[in-house]
Write a protein that holds these residues in place. Structure first.
Motif, PDB file in Angstrom:
ATOM      1  N   UNK A 174      26.849  27.151   5.533  1.00  0.00           N
ATOM      2  CA  UNK A 174      27.890  27.511   6.490  1.00  0.00           C
ATOM      3  C   UNK A 174      28.085  29.029   6.556  1.00  0.00           C
ATOM      4  N   UNK A 175      28.307  29.518   7.756  1.00  0.00           N
ATOM      5  CA  UNK A 175      28.590  30.939   7.940  1.00  0.00           C
ATOM      6  C   UNK A 175      27.404  31.788   8.347  1.00  0.00           C
ATOM      7  N   UNK A 176      26.197  31.235   8.286  1.00  0.00           N
ATOM      8  CA  UNK A 176      25.043  32.034   8.685  1.00  0.00           C
ATOM      9  C   UNK A 176      25.052  32.321  10.187  1.00  0.00           C
ATOM     10  N   UNK A 177      25.644  31.439  10.970  1.00  0.00           N
ATOM     11  CA  UNK A 177      25.767  31.696  12.402  1.00  0.00           C
ATOM     12  C   UNK A 177      26.649  32.899  12.678  1.00  0.00           C
ATOM     13  N   UNK A 178      27.734  33.028  11.904  1.00  0.00           N
ATOM     14  CA  UNK A 178      28.637  34.175  12.067  1.00  0.00           C
ATOM     15  C   UNK A 178      27.925  35.461  11.663  1.00  0.00           C
ATOM     16  N   UNK A 179      27.193  35.410  10.559  1.00  0.00           N
ATOM     17  CA  UNK A 179      26.453  36.597  10.101  1.00  0.00           C
ATOM     18  C   UNK A 179      25.393  36.986  11.128  1.00  0.00           C
TER      19      UNK A 179
END
Length: 81
Positions: A33-38
């Motif tokens: 989770x969160x790789x899309x935001x990065x």
């Protein structure tokens, strides 16, 4: 402008996360989770870096000129810009 900016970032995040999520899952072997935001943040920074140099400014000016020639788009783009 703030609402449009937030809505645009959410929309971009959903698109980027949908495109890169399966790729990251294949490469890493699991969903992180969160790789899309990065990925979205890095993409925005790269676009900003390109846009801030001389060539990027010229490209953006040309894109603005072309966008303002489209009749329906002009009524939305000009006030938001």
């Amino acid at each position: 402008p703030l609402f449009i900016t937030i809505a645009a970032f959410i929309w971009i995040f959903q698109i980027v996360d949908g495109l890169t999520g399966p790729w990251y899952q294949d490469v890493l072997g699991r969903h992180v989770p969160g790789l899309g935001i990065v990925t979205t943040a890095v993409g925005v920074l790269l676009v900003g870096a390109v846009a801030s140099n001389v060539i990027g400014k010229r490209v953006l000016q040309r894109a603005d000129e072309y966008l303002l020639r489209v009749p329906v788009f002009r009524t939305i783009y000009a006030p938001v810009k």
